[in-house]
Structures are given as C-alpha cells and as structure tokens.
Design an enzyme around this catalytic site. Structure first.
Site, PDB file in Angstrom:
ATOM      1  N   ASP A 148       0.840  -1.200   0.000  1.00 47.46           N
ATOM      2  CA  ASP A 148       0.000   0.000   0.000  1.00 47.46           C
ATOM      3  C   ASP A 148       0.874   1.249   0.000  1.00 47.46           C
ATOM      4  O   ASP A 148       1.987   1.249   0.551  1.00 47.46           O
ATOM      5  CB  ASP A 148      -0.918   0.023   1.225  1.00 47.46           C
ATOM      6  CG  ASP A 148      -1.816  -1.204   1.299  1.00 47.46           C
ATOM      7  OD1 ASP A 148      -2.613  -1.394   0.364  1.00 47.46           O
ATOM      8  OD2 ASP A 148      -1.698  -1.953   2.276  1.00 47.46           O
ATOM      9  N   ASP A 207       0.196   4.915   1.279  1.00 49.32           N
ATOM     10  CA  ASP A 207      -0.703   5.840   1.955  1.00 49.32           C
ATOM     11  C   ASP A 207      -0.169   7.265   1.854  1.00 49.32           C
ATOM     12  O   ASP A 207       1.036   7.494   1.702  1.00 49.32           O
ATOM     13  CB  ASP A 207      -0.864   5.452   3.425  1.00 49.32           C
ATOM     14  CG  ASP A 207      -1.485   4.074   3.591  1.00 49.32           C
ATOM     15  OD1 ASP A 207      -2.243   3.666   2.694  1.00 49.32           O
ATOM     16  OD2 ASP A 207      -1.203   3.410   4.607  1.00 49.32           O
ATOM     17  N   ASP A 235       2.836   5.054  15.791  1.00 46.58           N
ATOM     18  CA  ASP A 235       3.222   4.069  16.794  1.00 46.58           C
ATOM     19  C   ASP A 235       4.729   3.830  16.892  1.00 46.58           C
ATOM     20  O   ASP A 235       5.312   3.882  17.969  1.00 46.58           O
ATOM     21  CB  ASP A 235       2.484   2.741  16.540  1.00 46.58           C
ATOM     22  CG  ASP A 235       2.500   2.338  15.069  1.00 46.58           C
ATOM     23  OD1 ASP A 235       3.256   2.938  14.287  1.00 46.58           O
ATOM     24  OD2 ASP A 235       1.757   1.404  14.710  1.00 46.58           O
TER      25      ASP A 235
END
Length: 413
Positions: A62, A64, A142
């Site tokens: 992916d 993003d 995170d």
C-alpha cells in the site's frame, strides 16, 4: 497526551543520494495524488509503511498519503473518493486500471491535545479528530519506522523521530513511553511483534518486558479489530514465529487461548502457510482456524469412533471440545467454514457409494479437505486421503471399480 523528548520533532531531511529510493519505485497514482494536493496549496507526502518497506528492499503493498488538507477538502479535490471512519476520519481514493480497482488512503495530519477523548480507566483513545502539522502527526504514530514522510517533488525523506537511523540499525522503536502508548491502543502490542518478526527488526528488552503487563488490555478491544490483526499476522509470511512470540508473551492467553492447545499441529499449519505466502499463493483463514482448533476436536472424534460411533456422528459431538466461545475473536462465518471442513474430512472415513462420493466431490472445500487430511497425518489414514485424491481424477468406469474394491459386496449406488 504523548510525552516525547523535544528532539523527536527535530526535522531531518534525507536526500535521495543518501536514502537511494528512486521516484519510480513509488506508485504513480499515489505520486499523482500527492502532486494534486500540493498544486491545490496543501502539504502532502507518501507516508508510513511504503517508505519503510522501500528502505528495507521490500515491495510495498500500500502507498498511503498524509496531508494537512481536511477530509472534506480532500473529498472536494478527488471525484472518486469517499470519507470513512468515526474515531478518525480518512479518505479513500479510488483508482482504476482496466477493470481492476485499487484504493489509496489519505489521512489528515493528527495532533495531540485536550480534544482527544480517552477512557479514564484504561487510557485507551476513543475519539481522535484533532488535526495538526506533519511533525505532530509523526510523533502520534506508533513506531519510528512508520513515521517517515516522502516528498516526491524533492525526493527527500523527512524524518522527525529518528526512524531512518532505526531502520538502518535494524531496530523497532516505540514513539513515546510504553505505559502510555500501549494503554492508548493495546493492539500496538500485536503490531510490534508482527513488524519486529516480519521485518527482522529488534525490539528493546525494556519494551518487551512490558508486553505481558499490558496484554490483558487487549480484552477490551473489539473482536473485529483483533481478528483483523490476526489475519495480518497469518498473511505476513512469518506467522509461525509471530504467533510463537505472542504465546511466549502471554498475549494469546487473553485473545486466542486455543493456541495453547493447538500444539505442533497448529504450528506446522502456520509454517506451511508461510511457505505458501513466500510462493505467492493465497492463504485460507478458515484452513488455519480449522488447524487451530483441531487437536481437542481430533482427540474427542477418535475416541468416539473407538466407542463404535460413525465418523460424521462422532464429529458432531466432538465439536464441543473446540470451545469456540472462549475464542470469540474468530468470526462465526470463519468458524462455520472450519466446521464444514471438519465434516468433509469426516466423510472421507467409512464406506463409500457413488451417491456419497458425488456429494463429496461437489463440495467447494474438497481440495482444502485433501490438504487438511494430509496435514492430519496418522489421524486419518494416508491411504484414505490418497484414495479420495485418486478418485477425483478417475473416470466413471474407474470410479465404479475403485468403490467396489474399497467396499467389497457393497452395491454401487
């Protein structure tokens, strides 16, 4: 609020001659979307896992995007788009190449502040729609390796958290204190182990010691989120090692206690799944779930057959041993498919007729049942599994002969 050292927001711009990632390695639709946002006057970057993976010589799944444009502003710029999410709104951009559709996810920079709503008892974030700058967004992520921004125009990587050096040194580092970050979102425990094992990044001993302490917080997470993360682990290509680490940390005891009874059989199924992933083959979650619960079901099933009960009837009673309710993160639809697989394998055992074999062969799970029967080893005689495999390929006359040979004196009907 996240308490991090001030130096974490120090901007480090890494030029292409240093990081070595060519613009052509990025998805052209993602680059095009970033440029459209920039042309409209917004700040925008390719962010997170795509940048991390390219630095690790991994092909990203992916690409993003992160921007200072609000979801509504992004929606106005892209006709084929949709705003989703409640806790934090994001925009899905839809791109088509021929008949194939793909989605690129766009998020607005997040900030940390008093408008973030969290549970007073657990500290878990419940609502988070406060927007901020790129540096604010970086420290809200995170792990440092997920907080890297790529700017297509300059081809620079922008690093606010030291993630670039952490990747080069092979370490996975949490942004902020574990006591705060794991309480805000306990799913980060699973992500840490998944990324650490999959990407071969070392997690500090200090952070690892907190896993068992915060693992009980996972019970407050919705079952759908937990199973989504479990599915990512299964499809990681390193599921056996990740699940083993989760078990060692006591995490599976709180969310999937069946792992403790799955034993070597379940681990062998995970190892085979990892090999399939490395070969580019699809992995069946229902097959893995069937392997997860098989050992207690198998023991009861074999015992009932020894008492004289027929195979399928024995399987009906043996299912109670699986204790599905205690492992409620597994959706009912997946459990149902696993149970269907059990019953199909149970139908392999015993006498056969033409009518019965037609029903077995028409079952869409037949090939999966053959693979499961092979994995079961001595639980189902290898000759039985091989017979069904050969029967599938045989012609009509040969099938009649096979049935007559298998069941002497039994009519072929």
């Amino acid at each position: 609020m996240i308490r991090v050292p001030k130096w974490l927001k120090r901007t480090n711009r890494i030029p292409v001659k240093k990081h070595g990632i060519a613009l052509a390695m990025f998805d052209e639709d993602a680059v095009s979307a970033v440029r459209r946002l920039q042309k409209a006057g917004f700040e925008a970057y390719v962010v997170g896992g795509a940048v991390r993976d390219l630095l690790l010589d991994i092909v990203p799944k992916d690409f993003d995007i992160s921007t200072n444009a609000t979801p509504t502003e992004v929606r106005r710029l892209f006709r084929r788009s949709r705003i989703i999410g409640r806790r934090f709104q994001i925009v899905h951009l839809y791109f088509y190449r021929g008949k194939k559709m793909r989605i690129i996810e766009v998020t607005t920079f997040r900030a940390d502040g008093d408008e973030v709503i969290s549970d007073e008892n657990s500290g878990r974030i419940l609502q988070d729609n406060l927007f901020g700058s790129a540096s604010d967004d970086a420290v809200r992520r995170d792990f440092t390796c997920n907080a890297l921004f790529y700017e297509p125009t300059t081809e620079n990587i922008i690093d606010y958290t030291g993630g670039y050096d952490d990747i080069r040194r092979g370490r996975l580092r949490l942004i902020g204190a574990p006591a705060i970050r794991f309480r805000q979102d306990p799913v980060r425990l699973l992500r840490a182990l998944r990324l650490g094992v999959k990407l071969n990044l070392t997690i500090s001993q200090a952070t690892q010691k907190t896993f068992a302490l915060y693992a009980p917080l996972l019970t407050a997470i919705t079952t759908s989120r937990l199973f989504d993360e479990f599915a990512k682990i299964i499809n990681s290509g390193a599921s056996a090692n990740i699940i083993q680490r989760c078990a060692e940390c006591g995490i599976t005891d709180h969310i999937l206690p069946a792992v403790s009874s799955g034993g070597d059989f379940f681990m062998n199924a995970l190892k085979k799944a990892d090999l399939r992933h490395q070969s580019g083959k699809d992995i069946s979650l229902s097959f893995i779930i069937a392997a997860l619960f098989w050992m207690p079901v198998r023991c009861r099933w074999l015992a009932l057959q020894q008492e004289g009960m027929l195979s399928v009837a024995a399987m009906e009673q043996a299912l109670e041993a699986a204790n599905f309710p205690a492992n409620n993160i597994v959706p009912r639809r997946v459990v149902a498919r696993a149970v269907d697989l059990y019953f199909l394998v149970a139908r392999f055992v015993g006498k056969v007729t033409l009518r019965r074999t037609r029903g077995v062969l028409r079952n869409p799970l037949f090939d999966r049942a053959i693979a499961f029967g092979t994995l079961c080893g001595g639980d189902i005689e290898p000759e039985v599994v091989q017979w069904w495999s050969d029967y599938q390929l045989a012609g009509d006359d040969e099938r009649k002969t096979m049935i007559a040979t298998k069941n002497p004196g039994t009519p072929n009907r």
